[in-house]
Design a protein around this motif. Structure first.
Motif, PDB file in Angstrom:
ATOM      1  N   GLN A1666      -0.914 -14.947   7.417  1.00  0.00           N
ATOM      2  CA  GLN A1666       0.068 -14.711   8.480  1.00  0.00           C
ATOM      3  C   GLN A1666      -0.274 -13.506   9.339  1.00  0.00           C
ATOM      4  O   GLN A1666       0.309 -13.348  10.424  1.00  0.00           O
ATOM      5  CB  GLN A1666       1.463 -14.511   7.878  1.00  0.00           C
ATOM      6  N   GLY A1667      -1.176 -12.685   8.867  1.00  0.00           N
ATOM      7  CA  GLY A1667      -1.471 -11.464   9.603  1.00  0.00           C
ATOM      8  C   GLY A1667      -0.490 -10.355   9.321  1.00  0.00           C
ATOM      9  O   GLY A1667      -0.365  -9.405  10.107  1.00  0.00           O
ATOM     10  N   ASN A1668       0.169 -10.416   8.175  1.00  0.00           N
ATOM     11  CA  ASN A1668       1.167  -9.412   7.795  1.00  0.00           C
ATOM     12  C   ASN A1668       0.425  -8.266   7.106  1.00  0.00           C
ATOM     13  O   ASN A1668       0.361  -8.172   5.885  1.00  0.00           O
ATOM     14  CB  ASN A1668       2.199 -10.030   6.858  1.00  0.00           C
ATOM     15  N   LEU A1669      -0.136  -7.373   7.919  1.00  0.00           N
ATOM     16  CA  LEU A1669      -0.995  -6.322   7.398  1.00  0.00           C
ATOM     17  C   LEU A1669      -0.228  -5.329   6.553  1.00  0.00           C
ATOM     18  O   LEU A1669      -0.762  -4.783   5.576  1.00  0.00           O
ATOM     19  CB  LEU A1669      -1.666  -5.601   8.572  1.00  0.00           C
ATOM     20  N   GLN A1670       1.000  -5.086   6.901  1.00  0.00           N
ATOM     21  CA  GLN A1670       1.785  -4.116   6.129  1.00  0.00           C
ATOM     22  C   GLN A1670       2.042  -4.638   4.734  1.00  0.00           C
ATOM     23  O   GLN A1670       1.871  -3.918   3.748  1.00  0.00           O
ATOM     24  CB  GLN A1670       3.100  -3.832   6.861  1.00  0.00           C
ATOM     25  N   GLU A1671       2.460  -5.899   4.650  1.00  0.00           N
ATOM     26  CA  GLU A1671       2.722  -6.483   3.335  1.00  0.00           C
ATOM     27  C   GLU A1671       1.434  -6.609   2.534  1.00  0.00           C
ATOM     28  O   GLU A1671       1.426  -6.387   1.311  1.00  0.00           O
ATOM     29  CB  GLU A1671       3.380  -7.853   3.511  1.00  0.00           C
ATOM     30  N   LYS A1672       0.347  -6.950   3.211  1.00  0.00           N
ATOM     31  CA  LYS A1672      -0.949  -7.054   2.542  1.00  0.00           C
ATOM     32  C   LYS A1672      -1.365  -5.702   1.956  1.00  0.00           C
ATOM     33  O   LYS A1672      -1.821  -5.625   0.799  1.00  0.00           O
ATOM     34  CB  LYS A1672      -1.991  -7.531   3.550  1.00  0.00           C
ATOM     35  N   HIS A1673      -1.196  -4.648   2.729  1.00  0.00           N
ATOM     36  CA  HIS A1673      -1.550  -3.309   2.253  1.00  0.00           C
ATOM     37  C   HIS A1673      -0.668  -2.894   1.079  1.00  0.00           C
ATOM     38  O   HIS A1673      -1.154  -2.313   0.092  1.00  0.00           O
ATOM     39  CB  HIS A1673      -1.391  -2.324   3.411  1.00  0.00           C
ATOM     40  N   TRP A1674       0.612  -3.218   1.135  1.00  0.00           N
ATOM     41  CA  TRP A1674       1.526  -2.852   0.049  1.00  0.00           C
ATOM     42  C   TRP A1674       1.217  -3.648  -1.215  1.00  0.00           C
ATOM     43  O   TRP A1674       1.228  -3.111  -2.329  1.00  0.00           O
ATOM     44  CB  TRP A1674       2.970  -3.081   0.517  1.00  0.00           C
ATOM     45  N   ILE A1675       0.937  -4.941  -1.046  1.00  0.00           N
ATOM     46  CA  ILE A1675       0.611  -5.772  -2.207  1.00  0.00           C
ATOM     47  C   ILE A1675      -0.654  -5.265  -2.881  1.00  0.00           C
ATOM     48  O   ILE A1675      -0.741  -5.163  -4.121  1.00  0.00           O
ATOM     49  CB  ILE A1675       0.460  -7.245  -1.784  1.00  0.00           C
ATOM     50  N   SER A1676      -1.671  -4.957  -2.079  1.00  0.00           N
ATOM     51  CA  SER A1676      -2.929  -4.467  -2.649  1.00  0.00           C
ATOM     52  C   SER A1676      -2.706  -3.165  -3.409  1.00  0.00           C
ATOM     53  O   SER A1676      -3.256  -2.942  -4.497  1.00  0.00           O
ATOM     54  CB  SER A1676      -3.951  -4.252  -1.529  1.00  0.00           C
ATOM     55  N   ASN A1677      -1.911  -2.282  -2.830  1.00  0.00           N
ATOM     56  CA  ASN A1677      -1.614  -1.009  -3.491  1.00  0.00           C
ATOM     57  C   ASN A1677      -0.882  -1.233  -4.805  1.00  0.00           C
ATOM     58  O   ASN A1677      -1.239  -0.657  -5.841  1.00  0.00           O
ATOM     59  CB  ASN A1677      -0.783  -0.135  -2.557  1.00  0.00           C
ATOM     60  N   ASN A1678       0.138  -2.105  -4.793  1.00  0.00           N
ATOM     61  CA  ASN A1678       0.900  -2.345  -6.014  1.00  0.00           C
ATOM     62  C   ASN A1678       0.080  -3.070  -7.073  1.00  0.00           C
ATOM     63  O   ASN A1678       0.242  -2.831  -8.283  1.00  0.00           O
ATOM     64  CB  ASN A1678       2.153  -3.158  -5.672  1.00  0.00           C
ATOM     65  N   LYS A1679      -0.772  -3.965  -6.623  1.00  0.00           N
ATOM     66  CA  LYS A1679      -1.616  -4.699  -7.573  1.00  0.00           C
ATOM     67  C   LYS A1679      -2.516  -3.744  -8.337  1.00  0.00           C
ATOM     68  O   LYS A1679      -2.693  -3.873  -9.560  1.00  0.00           O
ATOM     69  CB  LYS A1679      -2.440  -5.733  -6.811  1.00  0.00           C
ATOM     70  N   ALA A1680      -3.080  -2.773  -7.607  1.00  0.00           N
ATOM     71  CA  ALA A1680      -3.945  -1.805  -8.268  1.00  0.00           C
ATOM     72  C   ALA A1680      -3.149  -0.926  -9.232  1.00  0.00           C
ATOM     73  O   ALA A1680      -3.597  -0.617 -10.341  1.00  0.00           O
ATOM     74  CB  ALA A1680      -4.651  -0.953  -7.211  1.00  0.00           C
ATOM     75  N   LYS A1681      -1.952  -0.511  -8.796  1.00  0.00           N
ATOM     76  CA  LYS A1681      -1.150   0.362  -9.648  1.00  0.00           C
ATOM     77  C   LYS A1681      -0.622  -0.350 -10.891  1.00  0.00           C
ATOM     78  O   LYS A1681      -0.527   0.228 -11.957  1.00  0.00           O
ATOM     79  CB  LYS A1681       0.039   0.901  -8.839  1.00  0.00           C
TER      80      LYS A1681
END
Length: 1725
Positions: A1666-1681
């Motif tokens: 979808q191009g939802n960069l904010q959600e993508k960045h948050w998901i990636s951050n949470n996945k790592a944590k």
């Protein structure tokens, strides 16, 4: 006159062209005439001989308004304004009644003051029952809506409604000049009886109407007479409507056969209740009128006078009957169906024939006869409806006749009409109303209407009334005649509804005339006002006992008028003689003597003279002097003076002249007995019987004459010609003098045409100018057009003769100088006006005539004319001369010593003694004259300069105005609004459209008629050759000093203030307000042309709108820079190639909220400079423009004040103050401010205005006062401006310490505002504009105080920087700050400001209109919303940027408030936080300017969203929470605010949940129960997602502390919430990544790590797609944590969000890479 055989010649000739189509002009006039007459007149056969009667079946309503008399009495105490208010109130009420009647297909037959007669006609008896039901329903609706009508003065208006049904007739009366109609028949009689039984609010049915109606439908009450029924309301019935109707017909038929049962209770059986189908009207109802409207537009769409006659019955026109199409009505079917069988097709053929017949009639010619002539004249001139109404002094005659019912009513009514009409028209009155439905046969006659005004209207009204009564008393069938006569200021105009109205009169005097008529039967009665104004002999009046009359108070003395008719034979009056010499008519006397000389020397010379002059100019007195001159020269003189009544007697004047000629020749009137005459006539003597009526003889017609066919008219002319010539052969040359020849009867004009062709006769006549312009008959026109007749226009007396004239009238030797001045100003050289002024002052004891005994001081300040002017001349032998018109007895001064002190005291009281008092017994003065002169003095208690203009003078002026054409009258009325000076261009703007193109021609006539004169001062420096002067004098009849190429004077003015005042008082209050508003608007436009050449800030005005809009757009472009990474292009297509400059040379970027330094090369400045210079104009002085403005200010203030626009007055005065300061007229400015402050204080007390708006006015007044005082050297001026700034919220520090602190704060604010917040673009308001003016003035006054000077510069800069205000304010702010930085040595800072200022001044571009961009913006915005919801975020970003740019450019605040929140969410999802900050600022701007509470809520919601994401918004969390606390507690939540409140509450709840402040979290979380909706939208689902996130944080904490009950409860609730959210996300898939993200966190909390990893990967995939960069960045951050580090640390996020508010602002717009919040995993102990 027998109107059966005559009286229709004109109509028959007009109808001879029935097959011709009406032209456009006729159609236009017809449209204007239609509302003045009922439908029965429009569809009548006007070719039938009068009188004629047509009979109908109809239902009739008589509506009588109660409370009108009390309303009149209340408003009568308010003088003229009260009459205006009365009319407006009554018209509003009548209009509401008429609206209901017209809406029920009724026809307004007549208006009668406060009563209405309406009818519903039907074609057949069978249709009457359903019509009665419709009428009853209409009555119920009227009582429901208009039963109690509250007025503004506490009087309650109610209405009584009588209803009848049955047979009625309309009788048409009249002649070829004027026609009327009266209503007769059982239905009319019944409705009168029913109305008389009514009380306020009643609906009473006659017996016939009750029998015909559907009785079970109504709740009723039987009245005391047992016959009439009062309708209480509707009831529900079981019977079908058609069955009930048939039953009603049977009952009515049975009742018609036997009327023994008169009890309405027995007319129906038991009532059964059921809900009936509501009656519906078909939208396509068949109607002749709808067809007719398409053919020739006879009736307005709203008026269908006998709709039922077509849709339910038939029409009877010229004896043909047309049946209607069959209409089936069923209560279950709401639409009407029309069946068209072969039989009905034949009937439609007849209907077509009727339509063609009516179309062929020249209705515009026929309807004219039914409209009052004064109204018709104005309609012909194209005057709008509102100008038919006015306030004027009129005399009212109400006449009631009791008729014998056994007579032939039709013929009797026609006979009465002929008598009334002939008497009324002969006395210049107007027959206004004739009706038989209220108080019997009643006539309403008005004297003094426009065009029919006479200076003796009151006397004419009484004399006409007396003669009508005397004549009507002798008519068989007339049992009694009662007449009431009054006079007073009355509303004369249109009463009723826009689609149906009539011309009438309204006021207390009208009511009184009607009451006198009814309370004093068989008499002509009058009130005291008309008794005083008529000036008829006291012997004509008897005082009556004053009776108590309903609704009237203080009626005064009532008198009966009794005219003495003892006259043997009627002869014209003689011209009176005057004792004193003629004044100022040397030119006319010279002309007359020259004519006499030619008559004496040349017998064959036929020259005659007509003296034309307005009423009162002295024609009679001049003719008397000329008669004396002719008599002294041995001429025979025949003189007479016909009056208005004489015009009704054929041959009256001619007979008098002929008899006098015969007498002067030595013959008797019995010409048949004079041998010389018989011998001269020869065989013609046998025809002398033709002159029997003419000479009053009794000659017999010989038998031979009956055998010869000849014209009696021609034979009469031949005989008179011979008799005149024979008479002249036996006498000297004869001068025939006729005064007021305009009153000559038509037959006598024919005789005078013969006289002007006969030798030895000199005809001298005086006439009024109207007769010369519009001769009364063809014979009069022949005389005026004859080459042997010279017409001389008499002007007013020269003002130098006014003092001698006053002395003659008062029989005194001198008058005070102040009196001479008053007479000069008000009489205008008209002798009659001078007479009336003196009479009024004597009656009011303003003047006192005393005898001069030589007391010193009596003749001080007096004017003593030449003794020759005031010495009586010789009296003509045998006649009585008029010595003094005003016979005033002088007060004698006593000679007795014992009484001398009393006499001296009398003089002292008058103020004509020296200061030293006279002591009784002291030595007598020796200068006493033996024969004292009479002198006139002012009463001591009277101030001559404050004397009001008497009413009689205004009436004389109005009488002169009414003698003009109606178009000229309207122009004079409109001109009176402008005052004494009447510029033609301004006058044209006030006139109706139909008169605008005639203004030059009308103005010329008014100048020639001495109503106007040229108001341009004489230019003594301008040289005009004598030849040119002579040519100009011959070409025009007035003197003009205008320097113009136009043929008419462009700057006329009223000749006299009296003309202007009288014309102004005729206008109604609403007419004045409208005209003053038009005048003010025109002067505003004139001022705008001058203002365009003056900088707006010099006049303390707001910037022009188009400049404001341009500045907003340019500022938006300048601040936008390259914010948008895609889809952004600079628009330089419209800039010439040589003038383009490289945009890359100017670095104006917003990166992470920080503003980079501006870099510009030297050569790059040149294109910007050239751009600034484009369109530049040379410098010019604005002083002369302001000087031209200053006289306009006075006019605008006056007209806005009279138009009742107080705030426009205040604005204009404030601008005038600023203009005076600019031109250094400081004293004048202070005087204007003083007046304005008083007015503002009054408006503040009387009106509810916004406090902030009043503060701006108060501050502006203080600032301008302070500036004026400062410039004249008063140091307190600075203090006043400081106070003005504090009122606007710009408080100034008073101590040095506070000043330093304030300066530090401003420098910090400057840094933040200038370097970070340059994109606010908030449009300046009046308040902000005035703040800038205050700071600018303070800065200019801070000469030596550098810190204060710098403070004001910073304050002004921070106030204006980043806001889209006018360029001048930017320049002022930048220049002030640049100067301060230079003074402090900060060259770098000043350099940056210089470059930025240059950039701001250089940027310009062209664009589409705002409306076009608004449409485009909304289209793109909607597309952005759709793309957002679908998850097409890249597309949504591009489209959203385009829409946002357009909205920001055109400042569409409504669209910005609606769509900018979506743009903000798109920017967040695209991870474009800088763009989101820009959207927030734009949203704040839109919300403030649109005052949109919802937009303000979204602004704070987006700020919370940015904080939750670890970004720094433009608003602190504390401010957001404070706003939300107030906002969510407001109870006036709108439907579109539910999702907004829901979202805002959940974001704050999530904020507190992340902070682990669970009590606050619970407090805000509980709002979901109030605001959660089932709406499936981006907002509502986003709010639900935030709600789920709050619950997940609570679950995490519950798991961590081991609260298992809460864990189980939350898991169950969350499962349901996720299910509901997932289901709804099918329509809004853009939130799928957030849903799966939260679901993964939920699974992780439940311990399902594997499933959580899968769901999280799916969320990441969808977000990337979808191009939802904010959600993508948050998901990636949470996945790592969650899965790599298995540890969540949010300390940095908490540390950032706990920063102090002052420090917070330092980080606005910055990105913090490691501040992303990670939802925590439970940490087990």
């Amino acid at each position: 006159m027998n109107t059966h055989t005559t009286g229709n010649t004109v109509i028959q000739q007009q109808h001879a062209h029935a097959n011709d189509a009406m032209d456009e002009e006729s159609m236009s006039k017809l449209k204007k005439m239609k509302p003045h007459v009922p439908g029965i007149i429009i569809f009548a056969d006007h070719s039938r001989p009068l009188p004629w009667t047509v009979t109908y079946h109809a239902c009739v309503i008589f509506a009588d308004v109660s409370g009108f008399t009390a309303l009149c009495e209340k408003y009568s105490t308010m003088q003229q304004a009260g009459i205006d208010q009365l009319t407006r109130t009554l018209n509003e009420y009548l209009s509401a009644l008429v609206d209901e009647i017209l809406g029920s297909d009724g026809d307004i037959l007549k208006f009668a003051g406060d009563a209405i007669l309406a009818i519903w006609r039907v074609g057949q008896m069978e249709e009457l029952p359903s019509t009665v039901d419709k009428v009853i329903k209409c009555c119920i609706d009227i009582q429901t809506k208009c039963g109690e009508w509250n007025t503004d003065i506490g009087v309650k208006l109610t209405v009584k409604l009588g209803v009848s049904a049955g047979e009625m007739s309309i009788t048409y009366l009249g002649n070829d000049e004027y026609r009327h109609y009266v209503e007769l028949g059982p239905a009319v009689t019944d409705v009168n009886v029913a109305e008389n039984l009514c009380h306020s609010g009643y609906v009473v049915l006659s017996q016939g109407a009750w029998k015909l109606c559907n009785q079970p439908m109504y709740n009723i009450e039987t009245l005391e007479d047992g016959i009439h029924v009062r309708i209480l309301g509707l009831k529900v019935i079981k019977q079908q409507l058609n069955e009930a109707t048939s039953d009603a017909i049977r009952r009515y038929s049975a009742s018609a056969a036997s009327s023994t049962d008169k009890n309405p209770k027995g007319l129906h059986g038991p009532l059964v209740y059921v809900t009936p189908a509501p009656p519906e009207r078909s939208n396509k109802q068949f109607s002749l009128f709808s067809a007719g409207e398409e053919i020739f537009n006879i009736l307005p769409n709203e008026v269908t006078p006998f709709n039922n006659s077509i849709t339910e019955g038939r029409i009877n026109l010229e004896g043909s009957t047309i049946d209607p199409p069959q209409v089936k009505i069923s209560p279950d079917v709401k639409e009407t169906t029309v069946g068209l069988g072969s039989k009905n097709l034949a009937k439609f053929g007849k209907l077509k024939k009727v339509v063609q017949t009516v179309t062929g009639m020249r209705l515009d010619l026929a309807l004219r006869l039914y409209i009052l002539p004064p109204v018709m004249k104005k309609l012909d001139d194209g005057q709008p409806l509102q100008y038919l109404s006015e306030m004027r002094q009129v005399s009212i005659v109400f006449m009631n006749l009791v008729l014998n019912e056994g007579q032939d009513v039709t013929k009797l009514l026609q006979r009465i009409f002929e008598i009334v009409y002939s008497n009324v028209t002969s006395m210049q009155g107007c027959l206004n109303k004739l009706f038989l439905f209220d108080k019997g046969c009643t006539y309403l006659v008005i004297f003094g209407l426009p065009g029919y005004k006479h200076d003796q209207d009151c006397a004419h009204a009484l004399i006409c009334s007396g003669r009508m009564k005397k004549t009507l008393d002798k008519v068989p069938g007339v049992l009694r005649v009662s007449i009431g006569v009054t006079t007073g200021t009355t509303f004369c105009g249109v009463v009723g509804h826009p689609q149906r109205h009539e011309y009438s009169v309204i006021g207390r005097k009208v009511n009184m005339a009607a009451r006198l008529m009814m309370h004093y039967p068989d008499k002509v009665t009058c009130d005291d006002s008309i008794f005083q104004a008529s000036r008829l002999p006291l012997t004509n009046f008897d005082i009556l006992i004053t009776k108590q009359m309903k609704g009237l108070r203080d009626v005064g003395v009532i008198r009966e008028f009794i005219e003495h008719f003892e006259q043997a034979a009627r002869i014209p009056k003689s011209i009176p003689n005057f004792l004193y010499p003629i004044l100022g008519r040397e030119h006319e006397i010279k002309i007359f003597q020259a004519k006499l000389k030619k008559l004496e020397e040349e017998e064959n010379k036929k020259e005659h003279l007509i003296l034309s002059g307005a009423a009162g100019v002295g024609k009679t007195r001049l003719l008397n002097h000329l008669i004396n001159l002719a008599s002294k020269q041995n001429f025979i003189v025949i003189s007479c003076r016909p009056d208005l009544e004489d015009a009704a007697f054929p041959d009256l004047l001619a007979s008098h002249i002929m008899r006098t000629l015969l007498t002067n020749a030595g013959f008797s009137n019995h010409v048949g007995q004079e041998p010389a005459i018989l011998e001269a006539l020869g065989q013609e003597k046998s025809y002398l019987y033709v002159l029997n009526d003419f000479l009053g003889t009794n000659e017999n017609m010989p038998p031979s004459a009956s055998k010869v066919e000849f014209s009696h008219v021609e034979k009469k002319k031949e005989l008179l010609q011979k008799l005149v010539e024979l008479s002249l052969t036996h006498s000297r040359a004869t001068v025939i003098v006729i005064d007021d020849a305009h009153n000559t009867d038509q037959s006598s004009w024919t005789f005078m045409n013969q006289l002007i062709s006969i030798n030895k006769i000199f005809l001298l006549m005086s006439v009024r100018p109207s007769m010369v312009d519009r001769p009364p008959c063809p014979e009069a026109f022949k005389i005026i057009d004859n080459t042997n007749v010279n017409i001389h226009e008499m002007g007013n007396l020269h003002l130098k003769y006014i003092a001698p004239l006053a002395c003659q009238l008062l029989d005194v030797v001198c008058i005070p100088k102040d009196l001479e001045k008053i007479l000069h100003e008000r009489s205008l050289g008209v002798p009659t006006w001078c007479l009336e002024l003196l009479r009024d002052m004597l009656n009011k004891s303003v003047l006192q005539v005393i005898e001069d005994d030589g007391t010193p001081g009596l003749r001080d300040a007096t004017v003593t004319p030449n003794r020759a002017y005031i010495t009586p001349s010789l009296i003509v032998s045998g006649t009585e001369a008029i010595s003094s018109v005003l016979r005033v007895s002088a007060t004698k001064l006593n000679k007795d010593a014992s009484q001398e002190g009393e006499s001296m005291q009398f003089l002292a009281d008058l103020g004509y003694l020296p200061e030293s008092p006279y002591v009784p017994g002291s030595k007598k003065r020796t200068s006493v004259i033996e024969k004292p002169d009479r002198i006139v003095v002012f009463n001591k208690k009277v101030n001559p300069h404050d004397l009001p203009v008497p009413d009689i003078m205004k009436e004389l002026v109005i009488s002169r105005l009414d003698s003009m054409q109606s178009a000229d009258q309207l122009v004079v009325k409109c001109a009176s609004v402008l005052g004494m000076s009447v510029p033609l261009d301004v006058l044209e703007s006030l006139l109706p459209k139909a008169l605008k193109h005639k203004v030059q021609m009308i103005a010329k006539r008014l100048l020639e008629n001495k109503i106007f004169l040229c108001g341009t001062p004489v230019d003594t420096t301008r040289y005009i050759s004598p030849a040119k002067k002579a040519k100009e004098k011959q070409s025009v009849k007035y003197e003009c000093h205008c320097i113009t190429d136009k043929p008419v004077c462009q700057m006329p003015c009223f000749v006299n203030k009296l003309h202007q005042q009288a014309a102004y008082e005729i206008l109604l209050d609403n007419q004045r307000v409208e005209l003053h508003a038009k005048a003010a608007t025109y002067y505003e436009l004139m001022a705008d042309k001058l203002r365009n050449n003056i900088p707006y800030y010099l006049l303390a005005r707001s910037p022009p709108y188009f400049l404001q809009e341009a500045v907003d757009k340019h500022q938006e472009l300048m601040s936008s820079g390259s914010r948008h990474q895609k889809g952004k292009r600079k628009r330089t297509e419209n800039i010439p190639a040589d003038d383009k400059y490289d945009d890359d040379a100017i670095e104006h970027r917003n990166r992470r909220g920080r503003r980079d330094a501006l870099t510009i090369y030297n050569e790059d400045a040149f294109p910007m400079v050239r751009s600034i210079l484009l369109g530049a104009k040379p410098m010019q002085s604005v002083g002369h423009y302001i000087q031209q403005l200053q006289p306009l200010y006075d006019k605008m203030v006056y007209h806005w004040e009279m138009a009742k626009k107080p705030w426009m007055v205040i604005d204009t005065r404030l601008e005038a103050t600023a203009a005076a300061i600019t031109t250094k007229n400081y004293r004048q400015a202070l005087l204007i401010i003083q007046e304005t402050e008083k007015m503002l204080a009054q408006r503040t007390e009387t009106e509810e205005e916004p406090d902030r708006q009043i503060e701006v006015y108060q501050a502006k007044l203080l600032r301008l006062r302070g500036k004026a005082r400062y410039l004249i050297g008063d140091p307190n001026g600075y203090t006043l401006i400081t106070h003005a700034a504090s009122i606007l919220g710009l408080k100034q520090p008073k101590t040095p310490h506070k000043m330093r602190m304030h300066l530090m704060k401003l420098r910090l604010e400057f840094t933040l505002t200038w370097k970070i917040q340059m994109d606010r673009n908030i449009v300046s308001s009046m308040r902000m504009l005035e703040q800038g003016y205050c700071l600018s003035d303070l800065y200019s006054m801070d000469k030596d105080q550098k810190d204060i000077r710098f403070t004001h510069a910073l304050q002004q800069f921070t106030l204006l920087t980043g806001q889209a205000v006018h360029l001048h304010q930017f320049i002022t702010a930048y220049v002030a700050l640049i100067e301060c930085f230079r003074e402090r040595g900060n060259i770098s800072q000043s350099g940056h400001l210089e470059v930025e200022l240059l950039e701001k001044c250089a940027k310009r571009h062209e664009e589409l209109s705002s409306e076009d961009r608004s449409i485009l913006a909304k289209v793109y915005a909607e597309s952005c919303v759709m793309s957002l919801q679908k998850g097409e975020l890249e597309k949504a970003e591009v489209i959203g940027q385009t829409a946002a740019e357009i909205i920001a450019t055109i400042h569409d605040w409504s669209a910005g408030s609606q769509y900018t929140p979506y743009f903000g969410f798109v920017s967040i999802m695209r991870n474009k936080f800088e763009s989101c900050v820009d959207s927030l600022r734009q949203l704040r701007r839109s919300a403030q300017l649109a005052d949109n509470r919802n937009a303000k809520a979204w602004y704070h919601t987006l700020c919370m969203e940015l904080m939750l994401l670890g970004e720094n918004p433009v608003e602190s969390v504390q401010n957001c929470i404070a706003f939300a606390t107030t906002y969510l507690k407001q109870c006036d939540c709108m439907a579109n605010e539910m999702s907004t409140r829901y979202y805002l509450a959940m974001t704050i709840a999530l904020w507190y949940a992340r902070k682990e402040k669970w009590e606050s979290t619970q407090l805000w979380f509980d709002y979901w129960e109030i605001f959660e909706t089932d709406e499936c939208s981006f907002y509502s689902l986003g709010a639900r997602a935030r709600k789920i996130e709050v619950m997940l944080h609570s679950l995490s904490k519950a798991v961590e502390i081991g609260n298992k009950p809460v864990v189980r409860q939350l898991k169950a609730v969350l499962t349901g919430e996720f299910l509901l959210l997932s289901t709804n996300l099918k329509q809004v898939p853009c939130l799928l990544p957030r849903c799966y993200h939260l679901k993964a966190y939920f699974l992780l909390l439940k311990g399902y790590k594997f499933l959580a990893r899968i769901i999280l990967s799916k969320a990441l995939s969808i977000a990337e797609k979808q191009g939802n960069l904010q959600e993508k960045h948050w998901i990636s951050n949470n996945k790592a944590k969650w899965f790599v580090d298995q540890f969540t640390d949010n300390s940095k996020w908490n540390e950032l969000t706990e920063t102090h508010i002052l420090d917070w602002k330092l980080y606005l717009g910055r990105r913090h890479g490691n501040t992303i919040y990670t939802p925590p995993l439970p940490v087990k102990a």
